[in-house]
Enzyme design. Structure first.
Site, PDB file in Angstrom:
ATOM      1  N   GLU A   1     -24.548 120.861   6.225  1.00  0.00           N
ATOM      2  CA  GLU A   1     -24.530 119.523   6.820  1.00  0.00           C
ATOM      3  C   GLU A   1     -24.825 118.468   5.757  1.00  0.00           C
ATOM      4  O   GLU A   1     -25.728 117.623   5.917  1.00  0.00           O
ATOM      5  CB  GLU A   1     -25.475 119.443   8.024  1.00  0.00           C
ATOM      6  CG  GLU A   1     -25.040 120.379   9.138  1.00  0.00           C
ATOM      7  CD  GLU A   1     -25.655 120.117  10.514  1.00  0.00           C
ATOM      8  OE1 GLU A   1     -26.598 119.319  10.617  1.00  0.00           O
ATOM      9  OE2 GLU A   1     -25.159 120.734  11.481  1.00  0.00           O
TER      10      GLU A   1
ATOM     11  N   GLU B   1     -22.069 127.120  12.934  1.00  0.00           N
ATOM     12  CA  GLU B   1     -23.137 126.790  13.897  1.00  0.00           C
ATOM     13  C   GLU B   1     -22.466 126.365  15.189  1.00  0.00           C
ATOM     14  O   GLU B   1     -21.663 125.424  15.188  1.00  0.00           O
ATOM     15  CB  GLU B   1     -24.047 125.671  13.384  1.00  0.00           C
ATOM     16  CG  GLU B   1     -24.968 126.111  12.279  1.00  0.00           C
ATOM     17  CD  GLU B   1     -26.005 125.054  11.892  1.00  0.00           C
ATOM     18  OE1 GLU B   1     -26.396 124.238  12.751  1.00  0.00           O
ATOM     19  OE2 GLU B   1     -26.406 125.048  10.718  1.00  0.00           O
TER      20      GLU B   1
END
Ligand code: AHR
Length: 491
Positions: free
Chosen positions: A175, A297
């Site tokens: 991220e 994820e």
């Protein structure tokens, strides 16, 4: 009860479902690693070299193909050298993302690879781009996978591991558009190219390099990464969580209305459009599909349980989660010609976990049973299924009420899974099929049903009644349920 006809076309098999689509993710977050997996060698909880036996035993049954670690957001503040060597000498750090708790680094590289070996899972390590250096990342890869007489490999040997480990998957940051450094895609693309240059292959090891991908609908991120770094990467990731009413996470995991059920189903099914959109961009730059897409994820994200520590992301897991898990895995099957891995968040005690623990007690969640029931899809070829999908309408919100996926394995056995996303309607299924099948059903009378430490088996699979008549298999697909039908070798 509405009747639905189902046909499978074994003559036009689709792509192979990469086993890694059934992957998992374990981060240093809440009680995920510490207590959930690692209790330490001195614990009264039975363990093997500090890893709890009950949880490892239950996870082994899932045949987990790949496990991602150490984060998540934690990956970009993790300095791996803190987590090797004698445990009592390892420094403590603050886990700033997740509860600001002290991380004692007792679970580090050796413990993670030991866990993977016990589970039979391939390791997927996520490196630190946000607050780490290129040298640090380079040395970690050398420490893990070098078979030479090199400084890092020698240090590994002194720490008790003679042979290098295989390092099949390595993520260059997590991220990076958010907790991993708040970078713009243009900047990250360059950082990826630089860090990735020093992720070396040692001996016979070949690292599959994964670039940090987009946050759900951020198509611009995928566009820039594919434009500027596709030659350097093997795979690009994507993160998408199923939320009840947008960000931040809202709603309870176990106390919800029909409207909230429907909102969660719609959010889960959005994964399909998301994949279509990102894959369309990837196809423009990479029509030969050399770069894999990894949804590393995914899963439901609700409010933490009322009596749990804020920041630990501990949530219960109901029949609704099971339905979301199965419907999402079906979406990955549909995109199996580009989606090469997916990692549900997270393994134990965090978000949509497959296992929950409470001190020495543990339970398997409804999501666990979905991974158990669907595991034979791993490595199978997709078999096209034709049916008229019923529509569920809750207060004007409409979504397909049924999802079906079938695969055929190398010896010709078939597994078909069906999901009923409708919380109030059962369906009568008629499948054109003349080979004996074994059916399982996962459901409960109530859509909010979940397993507790007092009743750990309330939601667990049971035999499905299947009647065979003149070339058809007939069975009921109950409301809010997941069903599997399997043929077995020799039948
Ligand atoms: O899984 C919880 C968090 O969700 C991860 O740390 C992060 O990558 C994502 O935002």
């Amino acid at each position: 009860m509405k009747q639905i006809e189902l046909r499978l076309d074994l003559n036009s098999l689709g792509p192979t479902v990469d086993p890694n689509i059934y992957g998992h993710f374990a981060e240093h977050l809440g009680r995920g690693i510490y207590e959930g997996l690692w209790v330490g060698e001195e614990s009264s909880i039975p363990n093997t070299r500090g890893l709890r036996d009950d949880v490892v035993g239950a996870l082994r049954e899932l045949k987990i193909p790949v496990l991602r670690w150490p984060g998540g957001c934690f990956a970009d503040e993790y300095h791996w050298k803190d987590g090797v060597g004698p445990r009592e000498q390892r420094p403590s750090i603050l886990n700033t993302h997740w509860g600001r708790v002290v991380e004692n680094n007792h679970f580090g590289t050796h413990e993670f690879f030991d866990l993977c070996e016990l589970l039979g899972a391939k390791p997927y390590v996520c490196g630190n781009v946000g607050s780490g250096t290129v040298q640090e990342m380079m040395e970690w890869v050398e420490y893990i996978s070098s078979d030479s007489m090199s400084p890092m490999a020698d240090w590994r040997r002194r720490n008790g591991r003679e042979q290098p480990w295989k390092l099949p998957f390595f993520g260059v940051g997590n991220e990076s558009w958010g907790c991993g450094g708040n970078m713009r895609p243009e900047y990250y693309a360059d950082e990826f190219r630089r860090y990735n240059t020093f992720v070396k292959n040692y001996g016979g090891n070949r690292v599959y390099r994964i670039a940090c991908g987009a946050n759900s609908h951020d198509l611009q991120w995928t566009e820039v990464l594919m434009d500027r770094a596709r030659e350097q990467m093997d795979g690009l990731s994507l993160h998408y969580y199923t939320l009840c009413a947008g960000w931040p996470p809202q709603g309870s995991a176990t106390r919800f209305t029909l409207e909230e059920w429907s909102a969660v189903m719609a959010a889960a099914l959005e994964m399909d459009r998301l994949l279509c959109d990102h894959i369309a961009i990837m196809d423009r730059y990479d029509p030969e599909r050399k770069v894999g897409l990894l949804v590393d994820e995914w899963g439901t994200w609700f409010e933490c349980e009322p009596d749990s520590t804020p920041g630990f992301l501990y949530q219960q897991n109901s029949v609704r989660d099971a339905v979301v898990a199965a419907a999402t895995l079906h979406i990955f099957h549909r995109h199996a010609d580009r989606v090469v891995m997916a990692n549900i968040a997270q393994l134990v005690n965090v978000l949509q976990a497959v296992i929950l623990t409470d001190g020495p007690r543990m339970l398997r969640t409804p999501t666990y049973w979905v991974f158990q029931m669907l595991q034979r899809h791993q490595g199978g070829r997709v078999v096209p299924a034709a049916f008229d999908a019923p529509v569920c309408d809750i207060g004007g919100k409409k979504f397909p009420a049924m999802s079906v996926s079938a695969t055929q394995d190398a010896v010709g056995d078939m597994l078909m899974s069906l999901v009923n996303l409708d919380p109030s309607q059962d369906y009568e299924l008629r499948l054109e099929w003349d080979t004996p099948v074994r059916g399982l059903v996962l459901s409960a009378p109530d859509m909010t049903a979940h397993n507790t430490f007092e009743r750990p088996d309330l939601v667990s699979p049971s035999e499905l009644e299947v009647t065979s008549t003149s070339g058809t298999a007939n069975f009921t697909l109950p409301r809010h349920s997941v069903v599997t039908l399997a043929t077995s070798a020799g039948s």
